[in-house]
Design a protein around this motif. Sequence first.
Motif, PDB file in Angstrom:
ATOM      1  N   PHE A  35      -2.575 -62.695  70.963  1.00 35.62           N
ATOM      2  CA  PHE A  35      -3.815 -63.473  70.999  1.00 35.62           C
ATOM      3  C   PHE A  35      -3.959 -64.360  69.773  1.00 35.62           C
ATOM      4  O   PHE A  35      -4.455 -65.496  69.864  1.00 35.62           O
ATOM      5  CB  PHE A  35      -5.012 -62.517  71.096  1.00 35.62           C
ATOM      6  N   LEU A  36      -3.519 -63.877  68.621  1.00 33.04           N
ATOM      7  CA  LEU A  36      -3.705 -64.618  67.366  1.00 33.04           C
ATOM      8  C   LEU A  36      -2.569 -65.592  67.061  1.00 33.04           C
ATOM      9  O   LEU A  36      -2.675 -66.382  66.123  1.00 33.04           O
ATOM     10  CB  LEU A  36      -3.840 -63.633  66.200  1.00 33.04           C
ATOM     11  N   ALA A  37      -1.498 -65.544  67.839  1.00 29.00           N
ATOM     12  CA  ALA A  37      -0.340 -66.405  67.563  1.00 29.00           C
ATOM     13  C   ALA A  37      -0.700 -67.886  67.440  1.00 29.00           C
ATOM     14  O   ALA A  37      -0.214 -68.578  66.534  1.00 29.00           O
ATOM     15  CB  ALA A  37       0.729 -66.194  68.632  1.00 29.00           C
ATOM     16  N   PRO A  38      -1.565 -68.436  68.308  1.00 26.06           N
ATOM     17  CA  PRO A  38      -1.899 -69.864  68.168  1.00 26.06           C
ATOM     18  C   PRO A  38      -2.666 -70.191  66.889  1.00 26.06           C
ATOM     19  O   PRO A  38      -2.764 -71.373  66.514  1.00 26.06           O
ATOM     20  CB  PRO A  38      -2.781 -70.137  69.399  1.00 26.06           C
ATOM     21  N   TYR A  39      -3.197 -69.176  66.205  1.00 26.26           N
ATOM     22  CA  TYR A  39      -4.011 -69.405  65.010  1.00 26.26           C
ATOM     23  C   TYR A  39      -3.272 -69.018  63.733  1.00 26.26           C
ATOM     24  O   TYR A  39      -3.892 -68.880  62.679  1.00 26.26           O
ATOM     25  CB  TYR A  39      -5.313 -68.592  65.100  1.00 26.26           C
ATOM     26  N   ARG A  40      -1.953 -68.846  63.819  1.00 22.48           N
ATOM     27  CA  ARG A  40      -1.226 -68.338  62.654  1.00 22.48           C
ATOM     28  C   ARG A  40      -1.315 -69.273  61.453  1.00 22.48           C
ATOM     29  O   ARG A  40      -1.351 -68.808  60.308  1.00 22.48           O
ATOM     30  CB  ARG A  40       0.231 -68.047  63.010  1.00 22.48           C
ATOM     31  N   ARG A 267     -17.275 -67.948  63.647  1.00 24.78           N
ATOM     32  CA  ARG A 267     -17.266 -68.735  62.406  1.00 24.78           C
ATOM     33  C   ARG A 267     -15.847 -69.133  62.003  1.00 24.78           C
ATOM     34  O   ARG A 267     -15.621 -69.614  60.892  1.00 24.78           O
ATOM     35  CB  ARG A 267     -17.930 -67.947  61.275  1.00 24.78           C
ATOM     36  N   GLY A 268     -14.912 -68.898  62.871  1.00 30.45           N
ATOM     37  CA  GLY A 268     -13.528 -69.269  62.607  1.00 30.45           C
ATOM     38  C   GLY A 268     -12.599 -68.114  62.893  1.00 30.45           C
ATOM     39  O   GLY A 268     -12.593 -67.136  62.136  1.00 30.45           O
ATOM     40  N   ILE A 269     -11.830 -68.220  63.978  1.00 29.21           N
ATOM     41  CA  ILE A 269     -10.957 -67.118  64.358  1.00 29.21           C
ATOM     42  C   ILE A 269      -9.895 -66.859  63.296  1.00 29.21           C
ATOM     43  O   ILE A 269      -9.604 -65.708  62.957  1.00 29.21           O
ATOM     44  CB  ILE A 269     -10.302 -67.421  65.719  1.00 29.21           C
ATOM     45  N   GLY A 270      -9.335 -67.904  62.746  1.00 31.48           N
ATOM     46  CA  GLY A 270      -8.298 -67.751  61.734  1.00 31.48           C
ATOM     47  C   GLY A 270      -8.809 -67.015  60.509  1.00 31.48           C
ATOM     48  O   GLY A 270      -8.161 -66.087  60.006  1.00 31.48           O
ATOM     49  N   ARG A 271      -9.997 -67.403  60.021  1.00 28.34           N
ATOM     50  CA  ARG A 271     -10.553 -66.757  58.829  1.00 28.34           C
ATOM     51  C   ARG A 271     -10.976 -65.321  59.114  1.00 28.34           C
ATOM     52  O   ARG A 271     -10.770 -64.426  58.286  1.00 28.34           O
ATOM     53  CB  ARG A 271     -11.732 -67.572  58.294  1.00 28.34           C
TER      54      ARG A 271
END
Length: 317
Positions: A35-40, A267-271
Amino acid sequence: MEARKESNTARGSGLWRWIVPLVIAAAGIGTLVYFLAPYRADIRTAIDRASIGTLVAITALSLVALPLRTEVWRAGLAAAGRRPPRSDLHAANSASLVASLANHYLAPGVKMWLLRKMEGERAAYLLKLVTIDLATTVIEAFLAGALVIFAAFQVSLQWWIPVLLLAGASGLLLVAIVAWRRYPEHPVVEGFSVLMRPRYRWEVLILLILVFGAQIVRTWLSLRSVGIPLDLGDALLVFVLTGVLGVLPSGVTAAPTAASLIVLGSRGIGRAAASGILVTGSLVAASLAYFVASVSVRFLARHRQSTPVSPSGAALE
């Protein structure tokens, strides 16, 4: 032949009890990674914002909380009339905390198996150890419910969430009280002694307040270090949800990241993911350090006990 066949069957079923939780945990972590791969790239950028000092502080707070959790367990055992050496308790619990990184359900088995190996027949009855953990969990649930009520005044939160948490804790407490009154001499029910004896109840409560305090500050620091604007209520919700998710089969490792995403993903998936990864990294480092230190202390304690002493007081090699 039949005895050997039954032995092999028992060994195989025992092996599966360890393999299945690990497979489930790996599947949960793999799903989160996918799930988080696109936000690496966003995650890497957010992690780079955290200073070395912050990383050290987060790890130190994790390292403070772990031995305190062992002291909670020790208080529960003492209330039930069991007082194994502290070095044995810390060694056994530190190993269980390492196991819980993979899957929370592996931890009790590891802890109980090691304690029985160390203490032999002196070790507490297996089901009594389970009720001791359940009793301390009741106190922890009440404390977590109070934190959620406080957080509800800081952020928008459905009223039924803290009510549900406190209702569950109250139900467990009621079961413990009824069992204690009806079967006060039963070995299993003795595990609830920590709830019924004020001295030990207060000791566990104070220790848990210290544990919660260290972990809440750790959560707040990790969130601030990646640039997420938040208040204390947000940190409290992430902390409590981390504990709830930690008991799922996906394991403690994935819980901080999942909790941050659920509460603060908007508020920001990456953060949000980066803050959870920082907590997980600190927890892994602290758990391994605590395990090595606890096992080393126990080894030295056993070595001193087994070393003969001459009449003059000098150790004999």
